[in-house]
Every structure is written in structure tokens, then in C-alpha cells.
Design a protein around this motif. Structure first.
Motif, PDB file in Angstrom:
ATOM      1  N   PRO A   1     -27.551 -58.423  32.455  1.00 21.16           N
ATOM      2  CA  PRO A   1     -26.760 -57.376  31.795  1.00 21.16           C
ATOM      3  C   PRO A   1     -26.831 -56.037  32.523  1.00 21.16           C
ATOM      4  CG  PRO A   1     -28.633 -58.045  30.415  1.00 21.16           C
ATOM      5  CD  PRO A   1     -28.700 -58.861  31.665  1.00 21.16           C
TER       6      PRO A   1
ATOM      7  N   GLN B   1     -43.613 -57.793  18.351  1.00 24.06           N
ATOM      8  CA  GLN B   1     -42.293 -57.448  17.806  1.00 24.06           C
ATOM      9  C   GLN B   1     -42.275 -57.663  16.293  1.00 24.06           C
ATOM     10  OE1 GLN B   1     -39.189 -59.536  19.922  1.00 24.06           O
ATOM     11  NE2 GLN B   1     -39.319 -58.201  21.697  1.00 24.06           N
TER      12      GLN B   1
ATOM     13  N   PRO C   1     -27.938 -62.756  28.751  1.00 28.38           N
ATOM     14  CA  PRO C   1     -29.049 -63.066  27.856  1.00 28.38           C
ATOM     15  C   PRO C   1     -29.575 -61.840  27.116  1.00 28.38           C
ATOM     16  CG  PRO C   1     -29.773 -63.106  30.134  1.00 28.38           C
ATOM     17  CD  PRO C   1     -28.293 -62.881  30.165  1.00 28.38           C
ATOM     18  N   GLU C   2     -30.105 -62.088  25.925  1.00 22.57           N
ATOM     19  CA  GLU C   2     -30.829 -61.051  25.204  1.00 22.57           C
ATOM     20  C   GLU C   2     -32.322 -61.283  25.415  1.00 22.57           C
ATOM     21  OE1 GLU C   2     -29.405 -60.966  21.144  1.00 22.57           O
ATOM     22  OE2 GLU C   2     -27.780 -59.662  21.820  1.00 22.57           O
ATOM     23  N   ASP C   3     -33.095 -60.249  25.133  1.00 19.80           N
ATOM     24  CA  ASP C   3     -34.540 -60.331  25.269  1.00 19.80           C
ATOM     25  C   ASP C   3     -35.092 -61.498  24.442  1.00 19.80           C
ATOM     26  OD1 ASP C   3     -37.082 -59.236  26.102  1.00 19.80           O
ATOM     27  OD2 ASP C   3     -37.354 -58.608  24.021  1.00 19.80           O
ATOM     28  N   LYS C   4     -36.022 -62.264  25.021  1.00 20.53           N
ATOM     29  CA  LYS C   4     -36.723 -63.387  24.371  1.00 20.53           C
ATOM     30  C   LYS C   4     -35.864 -64.626  24.171  1.00 20.53           C
ATOM     31  CE  LYS C   4     -40.502 -60.872  23.526  1.00 20.53           C
ATOM     32  NZ  LYS C   4     -40.239 -59.856  24.608  1.00 20.53           N
TER      33      LYS C   4
ATOM     34  N   TYR D   1     -30.219 -53.119  32.846  1.00 17.14           N
ATOM     35  CA  TYR D   1     -31.528 -53.717  32.594  1.00 17.14           C
ATOM     36  C   TYR D   1     -31.924 -54.535  33.816  1.00 17.14           C
ATOM     37  CZ  TYR D   1     -31.112 -53.228  27.416  1.00 17.14           C
ATOM     38  OH  TYR D   1     -31.000 -52.770  26.134  1.00 17.14           O
TER      39      TYR D   1
ATOM     40  N   ALA E   1     -36.846 -62.037  29.728  1.00 22.39           N
ATOM     41  CA  ALA E   1     -37.452 -60.751  29.391  1.00 22.39           C
ATOM     42  C   ALA E   1     -36.618 -59.676  30.072  1.00 22.39           C
ATOM     43  CB  ALA E   1     -38.890 -60.703  29.889  1.00 22.39           C
ATOM     44  N   LEU E   2     -36.324 -58.611  29.342  1.00 20.13           N
ATOM     45  CA  LEU E   2     -35.571 -57.516  29.928  1.00 20.13           C
ATOM     46  C   LEU E   2     -36.499 -56.345  30.178  1.00 20.13           C
ATOM     47  CD1 LEU E   2     -32.458 -57.894  27.671  1.00 20.13           C
ATOM     48  CD2 LEU E   2     -32.572 -58.325  30.107  1.00 20.13           C
ATOM     49  N   ASP E   3     -36.102 -55.488  31.080  1.00 14.73           N
ATOM     50  CA  ASP E   3     -36.972 -54.402  31.499  1.00 14.73           C
ATOM     51  C   ASP E   3     -36.074 -53.223  31.861  1.00 14.73           C
ATOM     52  OD1 ASP E   3     -39.888 -54.204  33.499  1.00 14.73           O
ATOM     53  OD2 ASP E   3     -38.282 -52.743  33.597  1.00 14.73           O
TER      54      ASP E   3
ATOM     55  N   PHE F   1     -42.657 -55.845  24.437  1.00 10.44           N
ATOM     56  CA  PHE F   1     -43.602 -56.483  23.525  1.00 10.44           C
ATOM     57  C   PHE F   1     -43.358 -57.991  23.463  1.00 10.44           C
ATOM     58  CE2 PHE F   1     -43.518 -52.387  20.710  1.00 10.44           C
ATOM     59  CZ  PHE F   1     -44.216 -51.709  21.684  1.00 10.44           C
ATOM     60  N   ASN F   2     -44.424 -58.750  23.199  1.00 10.72           N
ATOM     61  CA  ASN F   2     -44.226 -60.176  22.957  1.00 10.72           C
ATOM     62  C   ASN F   2     -43.772 -60.387  21.507  1.00 10.72           C
ATOM     63  OD1 ASN F   2     -46.479 -60.186  21.273  1.00 10.72           O
ATOM     64  ND2 ASN F   2     -47.817 -61.214  22.754  1.00 10.72           N
TER      65      ASN F   2
ATOM     66  N   PHE G   1     -35.009 -63.849  17.065  1.00  7.21           N
ATOM     67  CA  PHE G   1     -36.160 -64.697  17.339  1.00  7.21           C
ATOM     68  C   PHE G   1     -37.356 -64.316  16.483  1.00  7.21           C
ATOM     69  CE2 PHE G   1     -33.497 -64.148  21.130  1.00  7.21           C
ATOM     70  CZ  PHE G   1     -32.933 -65.421  21.149  1.00  7.21           C
TER      71      PHE G   1
ATOM     72  N   PHE H   1     -38.889 -52.618  22.323  1.00  4.87           N
ATOM     73  CA  PHE H   1     -39.239 -54.008  21.981  1.00  4.87           C
ATOM     74  C   PHE H   1     -39.312 -54.928  23.191  1.00  4.87           C
ATOM     75  CE2 PHE H   1     -38.516 -55.202  17.327  1.00  4.87           C
ATOM     76  CZ  PHE H   1     -39.144 -54.050  16.913  1.00  4.87           C
ATOM     77  N   ILE H   2     -38.490 -54.639  24.209  1.00  2.00           N
ATOM     78  CA  ILE H   2     -38.462 -55.532  25.361  1.00  2.00           C
ATOM     79  C   ILE H   2     -39.820 -55.603  26.056  1.00  2.00           C
ATOM     80  CG2 ILE H   2     -36.000 -55.569  25.918  1.00  2.00           C
ATOM     81  CD1 ILE H   2     -36.351 -53.212  27.731  1.00  2.00           C
TER      82      ILE H   2
ATOM     83  N   GLU I   1     -40.043 -65.078  31.739  1.00  2.00           N
ATOM     84  CA  GLU I   1     -41.449 -65.271  31.384  1.00  2.00           C
ATOM     85  C   GLU I   1     -41.852 -66.704  31.728  1.00  2.00           C
ATOM     86  OE1 GLU I   1     -43.599 -63.156  30.344  1.00  2.00           O
ATOM     87  OE2 GLU I   1     -42.432 -61.486  29.535  1.00  2.00           O
TER      88      GLU I   1
ATOM     89  N   LYS J   1     -29.587 -55.114  24.181  1.00  2.99           N
ATOM     90  CA  LYS J   1     -29.926 -56.496  24.494  1.00  2.99           C
ATOM     91  C   LYS J   1     -31.215 -56.921  23.791  1.00  2.99           C
ATOM     92  CE  LYS J   1     -26.381 -57.516  26.889  1.00  2.99           C
ATOM     93  NZ  LYS J   1     -25.441 -58.569  26.420  1.00  2.99           N
ATOM     94  N   GLU J   2     -31.614 -56.146  22.810  1.00  2.00           N
ATOM     95  CA  GLU J   2     -32.776 -56.540  22.021  1.00  2.00           C
ATOM     96  C   GLU J   2     -32.285 -57.319  20.804  1.00  2.00           C
ATOM     97  OE1 GLU J   2     -36.090 -53.216  23.006  1.00  2.00           O
ATOM     98  OE2 GLU J   2     -34.483 -52.574  21.686  1.00  2.00           O
ATOM     99  N   SER J   3     -33.069 -58.300  20.416  1.00  2.00           N
ATOM    100  CA  SER J   3     -32.594 -59.191  19.370  1.00  2.00           C
ATOM    101  C   SER J   3     -33.627 -59.343  18.277  1.00  2.00           C
ATOM    102  CB  SER J   3     -32.291 -60.554  19.986  1.00  2.00           C
ATOM    103  OG  SER J   3     -31.835 -61.412  18.982  1.00  2.00           O
TER     104      SER J   3
END
Lengths: 273, 195
Positions: free
Chosen positions: B79, A225, B64-67, B82, B93-95, A220-221, A252, A217-218, B87, A247-249
């Protein structure tokens, strides 16, 4: 220092690739996509975006190489050990109530998370009853996954992860090793099928008790998502489980109301009935 | 009260030997300044980490979490395992792509994205470390019109990181810990004065 790709140049590249090759990266998260293009240009000694565009227009093999490079294929066995421990403690006992357990690993890369899962299922006595569908966009990664070759130099870390995840056996009993690779025993892998599936465009293909889609998911916008969360909702049995990266949520996304958290820390969710 | 600052983003990178310096900087932190602070330190992966809690004793810090939207007057910590990017729409944004300089999070990755997102309104600070991560990122922050500060190599427990940054970025200003604290406090003072 390689010249920074501008936002306009990035959009041009994305639409060129879509037109020419049918791969749609337009809903990929911009900052990491840009970074991947930038890194590829460094790696392939491409001086600028114009040169990259020319090569892409003329050379399909070059595109394949680039697609392989820019889709992230990094993965580990038992990454985030406590996630696996939580899965074992909270989710597997529920899965055990089903006569057949169907699991989808979406975005499995070279398969390390799938192999972690089958070891967990084996130790819970469930592997026999499981059908595991492992998909990825990247065909080259899938070929590697089917061979289940894991670089030997990683196995020390993975053994540590396995132990932290609550593994109960001698980790080395799950693979044979040569000088360079560990190979996960084929008997453990007999219930896995690997095939290509694109989360951007492809549809529901089965109904699952558990979907694992960690750290995909990270890239993707938010629109994409949302689409993929709808796809997962439609692909899950009522009360089926969904695991995302740590760390994906879902916070949002509007789709979050259709799921409830089983473990907010380890990002395990459940489809509401 | 919101206090304007010449920077919207203060990004701090460090590795071996940087934690005591970070703790000291955070103690003196101009939290009332209307800007975001982001910390990228090299950390072990796949082991439970207390780093965010330890640093939180000095000032409240979140991973932070993604987005997640980037807010001002907050301190964020990259974190474990990652890369952390920003953005242009003001979200994190995480990677999870390969490590850079054997590190994920990598300071270069975060600094480059800070340079692209904030331009002249970015301040990059590099502390002690035994790797060259961060130098190329700082070069990008400076090229985008931002400011670079490097811990004086003589005061760093490990000088590889500050030396690499100073070699690649002659515009970066070397500072002792006291000078850095002073710089950040001045930032706060002048911002208050402007009010």
C-alpha cells in the motif's frame, strides 16, 4: 551488509531491555522491531548484537538514544487527507452535540496529527469546546510536540494535504515561519496537553468522545492490540469514536465485536453502547 | 488444483518505467501455482491511487492490511505510504518508519523481510527504476538461498535500479521481458509436469 539479527538474539535484547530499563517490547511486532534494531546498529556503528548488549548494560544514555531511535516517530500533517474529510463530514457533526468534547491522540509522536485535528476543529467552530490529550511513550518527541515546530520543507506537501482534506482557509494563516520551521500558532494549541503514556502498561485516565491512534497498532502484536483495544473501549464514552490507520484492521481481534464501523475505508469505528 | 512451485514467494519490485512490464508479467502470470506474489512499486502518497485497480484488470490484486494472513495463489500490492513486511508466522506487517531511498514502500525493506521469512523459497524480481532501492534487498534474498532476477538494463526504461542490483548481486540473472515471461511460464509448466 550488516549481519542479520537472529530471532534468538532479538529475544535476548528485548528481555535485557525489560530487565535493565523496564521498557517492555516483548509484544511489539517482530519484523519491524528487528528492522529498527538493525538500523540502529548501522546508525550507531555497532558491529554485532554482543557489542550492542554490552553497551546497553553499561550505558543508560546509550539506551535512551536507542529507545528514541527504535520507537517510530514518523508523522505527517493531514496524512490521508480523505480520512480527515470523512472525520469532518461524519464525526464532527456528532461531536458538536456535546458541551465539552474530549479527544485523545494516543501515540502522537511530534504532534503533526494533533495540529491537523485542531485546525479541523477550529474550522468546524468546535475548538473552543475541546480538550485534547496527546500522549506518547517517547519523551523527546513530546518535547518537540510542545514546541509545535514543523520543518518548513514539509509545508508544501502539508498544504496540498490540507486542501485535499477540504480545508477552507489559507493554510499559512495557521502558522508563522522562520528560515527552517513553521510554528503552529499558540492560540490554536491552548486546549492541548501533551504527556507521557505507555499503551503497554498504563491505564485509563479519562473518558473521551474520540480517540485517534493512527499507525501505532502496526508496531504491536495481536495480544497487545487486543489489550489496547480494551483500553480504548474502556476509555471511550458510549458511542464514542475510534480512528485507526488506513491499513490497520480490527478484523483479527476478538474485541472487534464491541465496535461498529462508521467508515470501513477510513477506519473510523464507534464504541457500541 | 494446487500445483507445487519451487518458490513460496515471488516478490517483484519496480519504480519508474516498471508498470508496463508489470502489466505484461501479470498477464502471463502462473496464477495456478501454489505460491504468493507480492508487488512493491514506488507510488505517490496522499493522493487517491488507482494503481491496484489498474493492475487488477490483469489479475486480481489486493492491498494487505496489518496482520492479514499471507495466502498462496494471491497477488498483493504494497500500500501507499507504508513499508510492507512479512512476519515469520505468515502474516503481513506494516511499518510507517522513515522512507528508504526516498521511498515508502521501499523494495529493500520488503525484500529483506521476504529473505528472512522464506529463505531459499523466495524469488526476487527487480524491474526498471531510477533509484537504487531493491539492490540490497536482493542481495539478502540471494544470501538466504533464494533466487534473484533483474530486468536486462538495456530493455529497461530507467536502468539505475537493474544496474545497481546487478552490480551488488553478481548471482542475479539479467533477463529480457520475454525471458522473464518465459521463466514464469516454465515455472508453471514444470510444476504441472511434477503433478
Amino acid at each position: 551488509m550488516i549481519k542479520e539479527i537472529s530471532n534468538e538474539e532479538l529475544e535476548t535484547l528485548v528481555s535485557l531491555i525489560h530487565r535493565q530499563y523496564g521498557y517492555d517490547f516483548s509484544d511489539y511486532a517482530r519484523s519491524s522491531l528487528k528492522r529498527r534494531f538493525q538500523r540502529f546498529m548501522g546508525y550507531a556503528y555497532i558491529g554485532g548484537v554482543n557489542e550492542l548488549s554490552d553497551r546497553l548494560l553499561q550505558d543508560a544514555t546509550f539506551f535512551e538514544r536507542m529507545a528514541q531511535f527504535i520507537t517510530v516517530n514518523v508523522t505527517e500533517m493531514f496524512r490521508d487527507p480523505l480520512f480527515y474529510k470523512t472525520l469532518k463530514d461524519l464525526v464532527l457533526p456528532r461531536l458538536a452535540t456535546y458541551p465539552t468534547i474530549k479527544i485523545w491522540h494516543a501515540g502522537c509522536a511530534t504532534g503533526e496529527e494533533v495540529f491537523s485535528m485542531i485546525i479541523l476543529l477550529q474550522e468546524a467552530g468546535l475548538l473552543e469546546r475541546c480538550r485534547i490529550y496527546a500522549t506518547d511513550l517517547n519523551a523527546v518527541s513530546l518535547l518537540k510536540a510542545e514546541k509545535a515546530l514543523i520543518p518548513l520543507k514539509c509545508m508544501k506537501d502539508y498544504t496540498q494535504n490540507y486542501l485535499q482534506a477540504g480545508g477552507m482557509e489559507d493554510f499559512s494563516s495557521y502558522y508563522t515561519a522562520d528560515d527552517e520551521h513553521a510554528v503552529i500558532h499558540s492560540a490554536l494549541r491552548r486546549n492541548i496537553v501533551f504527556f507521557q503514556h505507555n499503551l503497554v502498561t498504563d491505564q485509563v485516565f479519562n473518558e473521551f468522545q474520540l480517540i485517534c491512534c493512527r499507525n501505532v497498532f502496526i508496531y504491536f502484536n495481536r495480544q497487545l492490540q487486543d489489550r489496547v483495544l480494551r483500553l480504548f473501549y474502556d476509555s471511550l464514552a458510549p458511542l464514542g469514536y475510534l480512528a485507526l490507520g488506513l491499513k490497520e484492521s480490527m478484523m483479527f481481534s476478538e474485541e472487534s465485536i464491541r465496535f461498529e464501523a462508521v467508515s470501513a475505508v477510513h477506519k473510523i469505528f464507534r464504541r457500541k453502547s | 488444483m494446487q500445483i507445487p512451485s519451487p518458490y513460496d514467494m515471488i516478490a517483484i519490485g519496480g519504480s519508474a518505467g516498471s508498470l508496463p512490464v508489470l502489466a505484461e508479467l501479470l498477464e502471463q502470470l502462473p496464477v495456478s501455482i501454489d505460491c504468493t506474489m507480492m508487488i512493491i512499486v514506488h507510488r505517490l502518497k496522499n493522493v487517491p491511487s488507482d494503481l491496484d485497480r489498474l493492475l487488477s484488470l490483469k489479475a486480481p490484486i489486493t492491498e494487505p492490511e496489518d496482520k492479514q494472513p499471507v495466502l498462496s495463489r494471491r497477488i498483493y500490492l504494497a500500500p501507499q505510504n507504508y513499508h510492507l513486511l512479512i512476519e515469520t508466522d505468515g502474516t503481513f506487517a506494516l511499518d510507517y518508519s522513515e522512507p528508504l531511498h526516498y521511498s515508502r514502500p521501499s523494495i529493500d525493506v520488503s525484500f529483506a523481510s521476504v529473505a528472512a521469512a522464506y529463505g531459499p523459497r523466495a524469488l526476487g524480481i527487480l524491474l526498471s527504476g531510477a533509484s537504487k532501492d531493491g539492490a540490497a534487498g536482493m542481495q539478502q534474498i540471494i544470501a538466504a538461498g533464494g533466487t534473484g532476477i533483474v530486468q536486462d538494463p538495456a530493455s529497461a526504461l530507467f536502468d539505475t535500479m537493474p544496474l545497481a542490483a546487478l552490480e551488488l548481486c553478481p548471482e542475479a540473472q539479467p533477463m529480457s521481458i520475454t525471458d522473464m515471461v518465459h521463466f514464469l511460464t516454465e515455472l508453471k509448466m514444470s510444476a504441472e509436469h511434477d503433478q
